[in-house]
Design a protein around this motif. Structure first.
Motif, short mmCIF file in Angstrom:
data_model
loop_
_atom_site.label_atom_id
_atom_site.label_comp_id
_atom_site.label_asym_id
_atom_site.label_seq_id
_atom_site.Cartn_x
_atom_site.Cartn_y
_atom_site.Cartn_z
N THR A 92 -0.84 26.63 -9.89
CA THR A 92 -1.94 25.93 -10.54
C THR A 92 -3.26 26.49 -10.03
O THR A 92 -3.28 27.31 -9.11
N ARG A 108 1.76 25.02 -5.99
CA ARG A 108 2.21 23.63 -5.87
C ARG A 108 3.74 23.61 -5.92
O ARG A 108 4.39 24.49 -6.50
N ASN A 114 -2.73 25.01 1.46
CA ASN A 114 -2.59 25.02 0.00
C ASN A 114 -2.75 26.41 -0.59
O ASN A 114 -2.29 26.67 -1.71
#
Length: 663
Positions: free
Chosen positions: A278, A283, A523
């Protein structure tokens, strides 16, 4: 608790401490009505209240242990209070009341702590704290560029009070605690000198009070009320849990990390379920089944790791993506929360939709515990996992138990923890399996064996960096959460904010003196430095894991103490030095048990650290062996690899602590 009728009202005292004082001129209770606006966006909330009515319930009639409150003599009774034991039970004959304000007695020099897991401020005095589980936000400081950009791009900037884990409980330096038995939105307001104000968007069933002669006994009482964790699993003491999400390459990287001398207890691969990409970054694929393509022969790999005394950990959360294998099964059985039309409520989690498994449905909760966690994870060989996203219950869904989702939202993390704990217990793995959560609320302590600090930014920032996890550990620890840890190096990397080698090393130094060491790639792993990409960082990390393992005898003792008394492993200085009020507001240092004092370097570029040492003791600096008298601040050298750590002179494990300096 003693109720006394006065000439113009009443007072409530707890073991000699006046906690409520009510007169017609200075009422302690206000009631009314409000209409809230709550907007949710990916776990972040924009909340505003329009107060329609706020009336002082100035007139009190006391009969025995019951207090009838109205706005004036001759007016209808709107609220009834009943004193019993150490609780104040509440009943509202006026069913229109949906707002309540309660003022407790405050003292000018009083300190207040608690509120769940508070990341910005440990001492809550002087500020207002809404209590609503949510994403904490990025930056959490409205004066910073990163918070501004996060607010503009996704309403995700947050503020100092935003937390994954709120709890309507505070601990006062007057050696008492107050807890509101509610799941409704609430606010603690500590901005006034003469009183503290508790605001509740419902009439709670009761308000509970706790008192003790000292802070340690008070914390122990609270841990009994909310629940105590079992001892840490034996396997944890083997070293760090290495977080890698690199598919099958994770095993090769782990071998190289171990070859560099890193002590390892576990391999944590949150991507064991596969990935989707994403704009936020990589993710996970939210379908809680091992992904054979990303991790071929995973069950065999898990067994091979176990032969080397290394456990394998994964990831799970309470939502199922629409394009996964478990979604049709859950939907066919009616296990999802529904929308206004009675259909499965779908939630956008950032470029993919999911159903919300309804844990108020006992069959759904049992199915998730057995089918998902039991069969797909525990039976597969996982020894632990991150149990994520407990704070994400949408406020506009319909639930099986019929309760308004706004009243269930705060309760959701505890229900989620219970589902995980039930699955672990069903396999006889309590005390051996280690799952960890960031979200929490009242009672999560009874089910969740380990907290983690959430998604800090990959930096040294005051409100979202390394320092915040110290405050989080201290505040949550007072409320019965014995074990706390964090993502070494932080998690959130946005707008060009990336890790430095210094940050990774300073975070590892702190983590060596916490119950669990665990790394995280963040992340955006490819944008950020990892522990195995820099020789100096890796060597430093290996040494910190050696310190962690060296302290195993001490940590084992602290774990046993936590199980027996509820005292946390990381403790505020005042917990053992309550006669030294200079310790009451310290939030960037902590006691590791009673005998080690840890003051991490949490600012970039610093190689010295000023530390306050509690009075009445002599404190030995582990790197130089120099003993310092307590009751004053000292400045010590703290280059990379030598965090400012002291041990108490005369401690039972003095030889063990002195050995830290030789590693």
């Amino acid at each position: 608790m003693l109720l006394e009728k006065t000439a113009n009202g009443f007072s409530l005292s707890l073991d000699g401490r006046t906690v409520l004082s009510h007169t017609a001129d200075t009422p302690a209770i206000f009631a009314g009505r409000g209409e809230e606006r709550m907007d949710m966006y990916c776990g972040n909330f924009d909340i505003e209240d329009y107060v329609i009515e706020r009336v002082a319930l100035a007139h009190a009639e006391v009969e025995g242990d019951t207090i009838h409150l109205s706005s004036a003599p001759g007016q209808p009774v709107r609220l009834v209070l009943t004193v019993g034991g150490d609780s104040l039970r509440l009943h509202a004959p006026d069913t229109s009341i949906n707002r309540l304000w309660v003022r407790t007695v405050a003292e000018k020099d009083e300190h207040v702590w608690g509120g769940g897991e508070q990341m910005s401020y440990f001492d809550l005095r002087g500020r207002r704290f809404p209590l609503w589980t949510s994403e904490p936000g990025v930056g959490r400081d409205k004066t910073t560029e990163i918070t501004f950009k996060s607010d503009v791009s996704g309403k995700a900037g947050g503020d100092y009070y935003n937390t994954n884990y709120p709890q309507p409980t505070y601990v006062s330096s007057r050696r008492y605690a107050l807890h509101v038995d509610t799941t409704a939105y609430a606010v603690f307001d500590f901005r006034r000198e003469a009183f503290h104000e508790v605001e509740i968007w419902a009439v709670p069933e009761r308000i509970e009070f706790f008192a003790a002669a000292n802070f340690r006994d008070l914390v122990s009482k609270l841990s009994l009320r909310f629940g105590r964790q079992p001892k840490l699993p034996d396997w944890v003491y083997g070293g760090a849990i290495i977080g890698l999400k690199d598919g099958k390459t994770s095993f090769e990287r782990l071998d190289k990390i171990r070859a560099a001398g890193v002590k390892v207890s576990g391999l944590w691969c949150e991507d064991w379920v596969g990935l989707r990409h994403t704009t936020f970054g990589a993710r996970l694929f939210w379908d809680w089944v091992g992904n054979d393509e990303r991790y071929p022969n995973l069950r065999q790999k898990i067994a091979e790791l176990a032969d080397e005394n290394i456990r394998f950990l994964g990831y799970v959360n309470p939502y199922l993506c629409v394009d996964g294998s478990l979604f049709p099964e859950a939907e066919a059985n009616g296990y999802f929360a529904t929308d206004a039309k009675g259909k499965t409520a779908l939630v956008d989690f950032g470029e993919f939709d999911c159903g919300v498994v309804d844990f108020t449905n006992r069959d759904a909760a049992a199915w998730f515990a057995e089918r998902v966690i039991g069969e797909n994870m525990l039976d597969f060989g996982l020894s632990g996992w991150m149990a994520d996203f407990g704070e994400y219950l949408p406020i506009d869904v319909n639930l099986k138990n019929g309760m308004n989702a706004k009243l269930m939202h705060n309760a959701w993390p505890t229900l989620w923890a219970e589902v995980n704990a039930r699955a672990v217990e069903s396999r006889g793995k309590t005390g051996d399996t280690l799952f960890f959560m960031r979200a929490g609320y009242t009672g999560v302590q009874a089910h969740c064996p380990l907290l983690w600090g959430g998604d800090q930014s990959v930096d040294f920032s005051r409100h979202d960096g390394l320092a915040t996890v110290i405050s989080g550990a201290l505040s949550s620890g007072l409320l019965g959460n014995a074990y706390h840890h964090s993502d070494i190096g932080g998690y959130t990397s946005l707008f060009g904010n990336v890790r430095t080698a210094e940050l990774l090393m300073r975070w590892a130094e702190m983590a060596a003196f916490t119950p669990v060491m665990r790394t995280h790639e963040g992340n955006r792993p490819r944008d950020n430095l990892q522990i195995d990409q820099d020789a100096a960082v890796l060597a430093h990390f290996a040494r910190m894991t050696a310190i962690y393992v060296h302290l195993t005898p001490y940590l084992r003792a602290l774990s046993a103490e936590a199980a027996e008394t509820g005292l946390p492993v990381q403790r505020p200085l005042f917990l053992h030095h309550e006669d030294d009020r200079a310790t009451y507001a310290i939030q960037d240092a902590y006691l590791y048990g009673a005998d080690l004092l840890v003051a991490p370097v949490w600012r970039a570029g610093e190689t010295e650290r000023m530390v306050y040492l509690p009075k009445g003791e002599r404190w030995v600096h582990v790197w130089t062996g120099v003993a310092h008298e307590g009751g004053r601040e000292v400045t010590v050298s703290a280059p990379l690899g030598q965090p400012s750590v002291f041990y108490r002179k005369g401690a039972a494990r003095e030889e063990l602590f002195a050995g830290i300096g030789t590693l």
